[in-house]
Write a protein that holds these residues in place. Structure first.
Motif, PDB file in Angstrom:
ATOM      1  N   PRO A 132      49.745  69.871  24.247  1.00  0.00           N
ATOM      2  CA  PRO A 132      51.218  69.950  24.308  1.00  0.00           C
ATOM      3  C   PRO A 132      51.783  69.936  25.721  1.00  0.00           C
ATOM      4  CG  PRO A 132      50.378  71.456  22.647  1.00  0.00           C
ATOM      5  CD  PRO A 132      49.181  70.888  23.340  1.00  0.00           C
ATOM      6  N   ALA A 133      51.103  70.570  26.655  1.00  0.00           N
ATOM      7  CA  ALA A 133      51.597  70.564  28.039  1.00  0.00           C
ATOM      8  C   ALA A 133      51.550  69.162  28.623  1.00  0.00           C
ATOM      9  CB  ALA A 133      50.771  71.526  28.894  1.00  0.00           C
ATOM     10  N   VAL A 134      50.467  68.443  28.356  1.00  0.00           N
ATOM     11  CA  VAL A 134      50.344  67.067  28.841  1.00  0.00           C
ATOM     12  C   VAL A 134      51.384  66.178  28.168  1.00  0.00           C
ATOM     13  CG1 VAL A 134      48.818  65.065  29.015  1.00  0.00           C
ATOM     14  CG2 VAL A 134      47.893  67.379  29.336  1.00  0.00           C
ATOM     15  N   ALA A 135      51.578  66.360  26.879  1.00  0.00           N
ATOM     16  CA  ALA A 135      52.580  65.581  26.159  1.00  0.00           C
ATOM     17  C   ALA A 135      53.973  65.821  26.728  1.00  0.00           C
ATOM     18  CB  ALA A 135      52.542  65.933  24.671  1.00  0.00           C
ATOM     19  N   ALA A 136      54.263  67.066  27.101  1.00  0.00           N
ATOM     20  CA  ALA A 136      55.591  67.409  27.625  1.00  0.00           C
ATOM     21  C   ALA A 136      55.857  66.730  28.963  1.00  0.00           C
ATOM     22  CB  ALA A 136      55.717  68.918  27.773  1.00  0.00           C
ATOM     23  N   ILE A 137      54.868  66.729  29.862  1.00  0.00           N
ATOM     24  CA  ILE A 137      55.113  66.121  31.175  1.00  0.00           C
ATOM     25  C   ILE A 137      55.176  64.598  31.057  1.00  0.00           C
ATOM     26  CG2 ILE A 137      54.088  68.073  32.410  1.00  0.00           C
ATOM     27  CD1 ILE A 137      51.622  66.274  32.910  1.00  0.00           C
ATOM     28  N   ARG A 138      54.395  64.034  30.167  1.00  0.00           N
ATOM     29  CA  ARG A 138      54.433  62.579  29.991  1.00  0.00           C
ATOM     30  C   ARG A 138      55.761  62.120  29.401  1.00  0.00           C
ATOM     31  NH1 ARG A 138      48.278  61.377  27.627  1.00  0.00           N
ATOM     32  NH2 ARG A 138      47.195  61.706  29.621  1.00  0.00           N
ATOM     33  N   LEU A 139      56.261  62.883  28.442  1.00  0.00           N
ATOM     34  CA  LEU A 139      57.550  62.537  27.845  1.00  0.00           C
ATOM     35  C   LEU A 139      58.658  62.593  28.891  1.00  0.00           C
ATOM     36  CD1 LEU A 139      59.368  61.901  25.441  1.00  0.00           C
ATOM     37  CD2 LEU A 139      59.446  64.365  24.938  1.00  0.00           C
ATOM     38  N   ALA A 140      58.633  63.619  29.748  1.00  0.00           N
ATOM     39  CA  ALA A 140      59.657  63.750  30.784  1.00  0.00           C
ATOM     40  C   ALA A 140      59.628  62.557  31.733  1.00  0.00           C
ATOM     41  CB  ALA A 140      59.442  65.052  31.557  1.00  0.00           C
ATOM     42  N   VAL A 141      58.442  62.129  32.118  1.00  0.00           N
ATOM     43  CA  VAL A 141      58.315  60.990  33.029  1.00  0.00           C
ATOM     44  C   VAL A 141      58.690  59.692  32.324  1.00  0.00           C
ATOM     45  CG1 VAL A 141      56.644  59.585  34.313  1.00  0.00           C
ATOM     46  CG2 VAL A 141      56.629  62.084  34.535  1.00  0.00           C
ATOM     47  N   ARG A 142      58.293  59.548  31.058  1.00  0.00           N
ATOM     48  CA  ARG A 142      58.631  58.338  30.311  1.00  0.00           C
ATOM     49  C   ARG A 142      60.139  58.141  30.249  1.00  0.00           C
ATOM     50  NH1 ARG A 142      56.948  59.327  24.813  1.00  0.00           N
ATOM     51  NH2 ARG A 142      54.964  59.707  25.879  1.00  0.00           N
ATOM     52  N   ARG A 143      60.868  59.209  30.005  1.00  0.00           N
ATOM     53  CA  ARG A 143      62.327  59.115  29.924  1.00  0.00           C
ATOM     54  C   ARG A 143      62.921  58.650  31.245  1.00  0.00           C
ATOM     55  NH1 ARG A 143      63.174  64.840  26.657  1.00  0.00           N
ATOM     56  NH2 ARG A 143      63.073  63.956  24.536  1.00  0.00           N
ATOM     57  N   VAL A 144      62.409  59.182  32.343  1.00  0.00           N
ATOM     58  CA  VAL A 144      62.941  58.798  33.647  1.00  0.00           C
ATOM     59  C   VAL A 144      62.606  57.348  33.968  1.00  0.00           C
ATOM     60  CG1 VAL A 144      62.684  59.194  36.130  1.00  0.00           C
ATOM     61  CG2 VAL A 144      63.021  61.130  34.596  1.00  0.00           C
ATOM     62  N   LEU A 145      61.406  56.909  33.639  1.00  0.00           N
ATOM     63  CA  LEU A 145      61.044  55.510  33.875  1.00  0.00           C
ATOM     64  C   LEU A 145      61.912  54.571  33.045  1.00  0.00           C
ATOM     65  CD1 LEU A 145      57.137  55.665  34.061  1.00  0.00           C
ATOM     66  CD2 LEU A 145      58.787  55.552  35.941  1.00  0.00           C
ATOM     67  N   HIS A 146      62.203  54.951  31.807  1.00  0.00           N
ATOM     68  CA  HIS A 146      63.107  54.151  30.982  1.00  0.00           C
ATOM     69  C   HIS A 146      64.478  54.047  31.648  1.00  0.00           C
ATOM     70  CE1 HIS A 146      61.109  52.895  27.331  1.00  0.00           C
ATOM     71  NE2 HIS A 146      60.540  54.087  27.180  1.00  0.00           N
ATOM     72  N   ASP A 147      64.963  55.171  32.191  1.00  0.00           N
ATOM     73  CA  ASP A 147      66.259  55.159  32.871  1.00  0.00           C
ATOM     74  C   ASP A 147      66.240  54.209  34.067  1.00  0.00           C
ATOM     75  OD1 ASP A 147      67.221  57.020  31.092  1.00  0.00           O
ATOM     76  OD2 ASP A 147      66.947  58.740  32.431  1.00  0.00           O
ATOM     77  N   ILE A 148      65.164  54.269  34.849  1.00  0.00           N
ATOM     78  CA  ILE A 148      65.053  53.417  36.032  1.00  0.00           C
ATOM     79  C   ILE A 148      65.042  51.949  35.628  1.00  0.00           C
ATOM     80  CG2 ILE A 148      63.525  52.763  37.936  1.00  0.00           C
ATOM     81  CD1 ILE A 148      62.618  55.737  37.991  1.00  0.00           C
ATOM     82  N   LEU A 149      64.269  51.618  34.613  1.00  0.00           N
ATOM     83  CA  LEU A 149      64.196  50.227  34.159  1.00  0.00           C
ATOM     84  C   LEU A 149      65.541  49.738  33.641  1.00  0.00           C
ATOM     85  CD1 LEU A 149      60.744  50.304  32.338  1.00  0.00           C
ATOM     86  CD2 LEU A 149      61.295  49.087  34.442  1.00  0.00           C
ATOM     87  N   THR A 150      66.222  50.593  32.894  1.00  0.00           N
ATOM     88  CA  THR A 150      67.533  50.214  32.369  1.00  0.00           C
ATOM     89  C   THR A 150      68.513  49.939  33.504  1.00  0.00           C
ATOM     90  OG1 THR A 150      67.196  51.514  30.347  1.00  0.00           O
ATOM     91  CG2 THR A 150      69.469  50.976  30.939  1.00  0.00           C
ATOM     92  N   GLU A 151      68.505  50.794  34.514  1.00  0.00           N
ATOM     93  CA  GLU A 151      69.410  50.606  35.651  1.00  0.00           C
ATOM     94  C   GLU A 151      69.074  49.342  36.425  1.00  0.00           C
ATOM     95  OE1 GLU A 151      69.069  54.208  37.862  1.00  0.00           O
ATOM     96  OE2 GLU A 151      69.657  55.443  36.148  1.00  0.00           O
ATOM     97  N   LEU A 152      67.787  49.086  36.637  1.00  0.00           N
ATOM     98  CA  LEU A 152      67.385  47.890  37.365  1.00  0.00           C
ATOM     99  C   LEU A 152      67.815  46.624  36.631  1.00  0.00           C
ATOM    100  CD1 LEU A 152      63.789  48.868  38.562  1.00  0.00           C
ATOM    101  CD2 LEU A 152      65.820  48.545  39.991  1.00  0.00           C
ATOM    102  N   ASN A 153      67.624  46.609  35.331  1.00  0.00           N
ATOM    103  CA  ASN A 153      67.968  45.422  34.567  1.00  0.00           C
ATOM    104  C   ASN A 153      69.472  45.255  34.405  1.00  0.00           C
ATOM    105  OD1 ASN A 153      65.420  44.104  33.790  1.00  0.00           O
ATOM    106  ND2 ASN A 153      64.977  46.074  32.866  1.00  0.00           N
ATOM    107  N   THR A 154      70.198  46.368  34.361  1.00  0.00           N
ATOM    108  CA  THR A 154      71.653  46.285  34.315  1.00  0.00           C
ATOM    109  C   THR A 154      72.186  45.696  35.607  1.00  0.00           C
ATOM    110  OG1 THR A 154      71.797  48.206  32.837  1.00  0.00           O
ATOM    111  CG2 THR A 154      73.776  47.611  34.079  1.00  0.00           C
ATOM    112  N   THR A 155      71.617  46.135  36.731  1.00  0.00           N
ATOM    113  CA  THR A 155      72.028  45.603  38.031  1.00  0.00           C
ATOM    114  C   THR A 155      71.711  44.122  38.149  1.00  0.00           C
ATOM    115  OG1 THR A 155      71.641  47.757  39.066  1.00  0.00           O
ATOM    116  CG2 THR A 155      71.741  45.847  40.521  1.00  0.00           C
ATOM    117  N   ALA A 156      70.553  43.739  37.572  1.00  0.00           N
ATOM    118  CA  ALA A 156      70.141  42.335  37.649  1.00  0.00           C
ATOM    119  C   ALA A 156      70.834  41.466  36.605  1.00  0.00           C
ATOM    120  CB  ALA A 156      68.626  42.240  37.467  1.00  0.00           C
ATOM    121  N   GLY A 157      71.607  42.104  35.699  1.00  0.00           N
ATOM    122  CA  GLY A 157      72.309  41.345  34.679  1.00  0.00           C
ATOM    123  C   GLY A 157      71.436  40.941  33.518  1.00  0.00           C
TER     124      GLY A 157
END
Length: 348
Positions: A5-30
């Protein structure tokens, strides 16, 4: 069977942030919104995300989660460790961290040495040197973001330190999940407690380094961590850390709203030449008025880090308690004075 559960929790937190970064990058790129797996083939080369790692449990847990999640989302993952040079053997320890990050599969990985000054005290000086080094590394590698391992416990400590200084609501809002130029810095673990990060390292057999400075009572944050917060929990019961972290988020929402209000109101309290008019400032709520005054002082050359609430309160009295008093001297050789119903803030 899934991960601990501890490993799952940290991975989920990082996954969410990476999704945010990708979304922002692609929004900027159109690029039209889609899943990360669909987006990334359209965006060569893959974006790079760095993790700032000291070798401690929090940042090692973050590095391990980034190493696991990044390839699954088409993101390159690297790491940076900063050698502050404040302890004997710090250069060797930095080399060890580099090896550990490479063993996790991160690339590029580097150690960067900094010279820590004295301005603002040892903790502030080390922080300034560290962020300068991380900014330089991010620019050098053209990284999309740098992940920081601050946890919910760190957030609670930051709120209490702001409260002890008698700071305003912005200080009580603690650390932002996204900060820095262009949103460079991301803090995935602000909703993850320190014990979870340490547990994740233990179950993954990740070696960690406990910085002796974190237990040194000479440092304010260390005393708060080992004496202050435990005393609060003893007096008030468990849940203090969670409550303080929640307070930080609520305070940040309020501070953001007030900042927006102040920006919108500022144009209406200046005359045709751009000088602030005292009567119009007086009509504003204090929280909005003082934000305008602070921004005016910074724009005039006052260093933001040296401009405290007491300075702004003195300037505010030129508006709300005017009795013919003289000019107010501010940091950066900035002077505020009232002249003919107007507030003039400038250097010299």
């Amino acid at each position: 069977m899934g991960p601990h559960p501890a490993v799952a929790a940290i991975r989920l937190a990082v996954r969410r942030v990476l999704h945010d970064i990708l979304t922002e990058l692609n929004t900027t790129a159109g690029v039209p919104a889609a899943t990360a797996a669909e987006r990334m083939p359209e965006r060569p080369p893959s974006p790079l995300v760095l993790v700032a790692c000291s070798g401690g449990a929090d940042s090692m847990a973050l590095a391990s989660a980034l190493a696991f999640e990044a390839p699954r989302l088409g993101v390159r993952a690297g790491g940076v460790t900063v050698d502050h040079g404040l302890q004997s053997g710090s250069d060797l320890r930095a080399e060890e961290v580099v090896l550990r990050l490479r063993e996790l599969g991160l690339d590029p990985v580097e150690a960067t040495a900094v010279s820590v000054g004295r301005a603002g005290g040892p903790e502030a000086a080390a922080r300034d040197a560290r962020y300068a080094a991380l900014d330089a590394a991010a620019a050098r590698h053209e990284a999309a973001a740098v992940l920081l391992g601050h946890t919910r416990d760190d957030q609670a400590e930051t709120v209490l330190l702001g409260l002890a200084r008698g700071s305003g609501i912005r200080s009580l809002s603690g650390m932002a999940a996204v900060s820095g130029a262009g949103g460079r810095y991301r803090r995935p673990f602000l909703q993850v407690d320190r014990q979870t990060a340490r547990k994740a390292c233990m179950v993954q057999s990740l070696p960690v380094w406990d910085d002796p400075h974190n237990a040194d009572p000479a440092y304010t944050r260390s005393r708060l961590r080992h004496e202050g917060l435990p005393a609060l929990e003893k007096a008030l019961g468990k849940g203090v850390v969670e409550a303080l972290a929640r307070t930080a988020q609520l305070s940040r929402d309020d501070a953001d709203a007030l900042d927006t209000w102040a920006r919108q109101a500022e144009a209406g309290v200046r005359d045709d030449s751009g000088v602030l008019e005292c009567a119009k400032l007086y009509a504003l709520p204090p929280a909005v008025r003082r934000r305008i005054l602070r921004r005016a002082a910074i724009d005039a050359g006052a260093p933001a880090g040296a401009l405290f609430a007491r300075h702004i309160e003195e300037v505010d009295r030129l508006i709300t308690g005017w009795r013919g008093q003289g000019a107010i001297n501010l940091p950066g050789k900035v002077v505020a004075r009232r002249q003919g119903g107007r507030l003039v803030i400038r250097q010299g």
